[in-house]
Design an enzyme around this catalytic site. Sequence first.
Site, short mmCIF file in Angstrom:
data_model
loop_
_atom_site.label_atom_id
_atom_site.label_comp_id
_atom_site.label_asym_id
_atom_site.label_seq_id
_atom_site.Cartn_x
_atom_site.Cartn_y
_atom_site.Cartn_z
N GLU A 100 0.82 -1.23 0.00
CA GLU A 100 0.00 0.00 0.00
C GLU A 100 0.85 1.28 0.00
OE1 GLU A 100 -0.14 -1.83 4.18
OE2 GLU A 100 -0.11 -2.50 2.11
N CYS A 113 12.37 -16.60 -24.17
CA CYS A 113 12.36 -17.78 -25.03
C CYS A 113 13.15 -17.44 -26.28
CB CYS A 113 10.90 -18.10 -25.37
SG CYS A 113 10.71 -19.41 -26.58
N CYS A 120 14.21 -25.00 -39.19
CA CYS A 120 14.51 -26.22 -38.43
C CYS A 120 14.52 -27.41 -39.39
CB CYS A 120 13.44 -26.43 -37.36
SG CYS A 120 13.82 -27.81 -36.26
N CYS A 124 8.68 -31.24 -37.80
CA CYS A 124 7.48 -31.70 -37.10
C CYS A 124 6.22 -31.23 -37.85
CB CYS A 124 7.45 -31.18 -35.67
SG CYS A 124 8.90 -31.69 -34.74
N CYS A 127 4.27 -28.05 -36.51
CA CYS A 127 5.04 -26.85 -36.17
C CYS A 127 5.22 -25.94 -37.38
CB CYS A 127 6.41 -27.27 -35.63
SG CYS A 127 7.52 -25.87 -35.35
N CYS A 344 5.93 -21.17 -31.56
CA CYS A 344 7.08 -20.69 -32.32
C CYS A 344 6.78 -20.64 -33.82
CB CYS A 344 8.30 -21.57 -32.05
SG CYS A 344 8.15 -23.24 -32.66
N1 SAH Z 1 12.94 -27.71 -31.31
C1 SAH Z 1 12.76 -27.73 -29.90
C2 SAH Z 1 12.54 -26.38 -29.30
C3 SAH Z 1 11.70 -25.43 -30.08
S1 SAH Z 1 10.00 -25.87 -30.32
C4 SAH Z 1 11.63 -28.67 -29.52
O1 SAH Z 1 10.91 -29.14 -30.41
O2 SAH Z 1 11.51 -28.96 -28.34
C5 SAH Z 1 9.37 -25.38 -28.75
C6 SAH Z 1 8.03 -25.97 -28.40
O3 SAH Z 1 7.00 -25.39 -29.22
C7 SAH Z 1 7.96 -27.47 -28.57
O4 SAH Z 1 7.60 -28.11 -27.37
C8 SAH Z 1 6.90 -27.61 -29.62
O5 SAH Z 1 6.20 -28.78 -29.44
C9 SAH Z 1 6.04 -26.39 -29.43
N2 SAH Z 1 5.18 -26.12 -30.58
C10 SAH Z 1 5.49 -26.14 -31.90
N3 SAH Z 1 4.41 -25.90 -32.66
C11 SAH Z 1 3.36 -25.73 -31.82
C12 SAH Z 1 1.97 -25.47 -32.00
N4 SAH Z 1 1.43 -25.31 -33.20
N5 SAH Z 1 1.20 -25.36 -30.87
C13 SAH Z 1 1.74 -25.49 -29.65
N6 SAH Z 1 3.03 -25.75 -29.41
C14 SAH Z 1 3.85 -25.87 -30.49
FE1 SF4 Z 2 11.88 -27.99 -35.02
FE2 SF4 Z 2 9.42 -27.09 -34.56
FE3 SF4 Z 2 9.93 -29.68 -34.30
FE4 SF4 Z 2 10.93 -27.95 -32.48
S1 SF4 Z 2 8.79 -28.40 -32.85
S2 SF4 Z 2 12.02 -29.64 -33.51
S3 SF4 Z 2 11.31 -26.18 -33.83
S4 SF4 Z 2 10.08 -28.51 -36.23
#
Ligand code: SAH
Ligand code: SF4
Length: 369
Positions: A100, A113, A120, A124, A127, A344
Amino acid sequence: MKKTILDLTKEELAQSIKPAFRAKQIFGWIYHSYVKSFEQMQNIPKAMRQELDEKYSLMPLEIVKKEYSEDGTIKYLFALPDGKTIEAVLLRMKEEEKDENGELTQQAKYTVCVSTQVGCKVGCTFCLTAKGGFTRDLTPGEIVAQVLAIKIDNDIPAARRMNIVYMGMGEPLDNLENLATAIQIFKDEDGLAIGAKRQTVSTSGLSSKIDKLGQMDLGVHIAISLHAVDDELRSELIPMNKAYNIASIIEAVKRFPIDTRKRVMFEYLVIKDKNDDLLSAKKLVKLLSGIKAKVNLIFFNPYPGSPYERPSVSSMVKFQEYLINHGLLCTIRQSKGIDISAACGQLKEKDQDEMRLIEADNAPYKKGL
Ligand code: SAH
Ligand code: SF4
C-alpha cells in the site's frame, strides 16, 4: 560481414586483446552498461576501441516487429545481419507487486524464449517453423543477442535475474557447439550472469546429442518434447522419431546428469483426437515410471492450414487429473500470449494484415547498437 563481438566468451576475447583484464571491462560495457558503440567504452584506450570497431560489430539484431499481449508477453521478430528473421519472446511469469506504500514486494519474473536456428531440420508436422524448412544455424552471439536486445528494449536493469528457455525457432541440439558457447557466455558473471540452472534446453529428442550435452556437464536443464507415447504416432508428428525412437530418448534422459532436487520436464503437445485420450495418459504414466519427471501439457495452437485441432479444455483437465492421480507432477502450460501468436514460428508466418502490428522504434539499433 563483420563478426559480432557477442560471439566470444570472455576467455576468447582475452586471447585476442592484451592485457587480458580488458576483456572483463569490455564485457561490463556490453552486458551491464548496454553501450551502443565501442566508442562509448570510456576506460578502454582509444586505439583498442578503434581496433575492436574494425574487427567486430556490436549488436547483430535489429527489431523488425513487436507484438504485445494482454498478459504482458512481448513477442519480437528480429532481423539478422543477412536479413533472415528469427523470433524471441519475453514472458512475464509473475507481475511486479507493490504494497500500500508503493514499496516493491515482488519483482517481476522474466523468462526469455530464444531461437537457435533460422528454420529447423526436424520437420514436425504440427510446427509452423518446420514449414519454412531449414536455413542456417545461429551463431553464439546471435543467440546471446536476443536476451541482450530484449533487456535493453525493456529497460530491464543489468542485475535483474532472468531465465532462458531454448524453445524458440530451431532444434537447439542440432546446433550444439554454438548452443554450448552461448550457454557459457550467458553464465559469465561479468556478463549477463544467467546461471545454468536458469537455462532450459528444449529438444525434440536427438538422443545422441542429449548424451553429448550431458557429457559437456554445463549444468543446464533439459525439456523433452515427447508429444506421443507410441512410436507410430510420434513418427507421424516428429519424422525424426524413426531414427531416435521413444526408447532411445528415455535411455538418454536416464543417463543425463540432473540436479537431484530437480525433475526432467516432458512436454506433451495435446492434439484433439490424436493423443488426448486417457489410454495415452495411462501409457505416459508407465513410460515415465522410474524417472523424476514433470509433465507440461501444451494445447496445440492451430494456425491457418494446420492439420490438427486444439483439444477441449475438459479433455486437457481430465488428462492432467489422470496423471496427477497416478503420481506424476503435471502442469498445463498457461498459454502466454495466446492473443498474439504463441507458438514458435507464428509471428514470422502470420499474415501482416491480420496482425496487430506495432512497428518498433528501431532508431538505436539502426545506429548500430
Ligand atoms: N525444437 C525444440 C525447441 C523449439 S520448439 C523442440 O521441439 O523442443 C518449442 C516448443 O513449441 C515445442 O515443445 C513444440 O512442441 C512447441 N510447438 C510447436 N508448434 C506448436 C503449436 N502449433 N502449438 C503449440 N506448441 C507448439
Ligand atoms: Fe523444429 Fe518445430 Fe519440431 Fe521444435 S517443434 S524440432 S522447432 S520442427
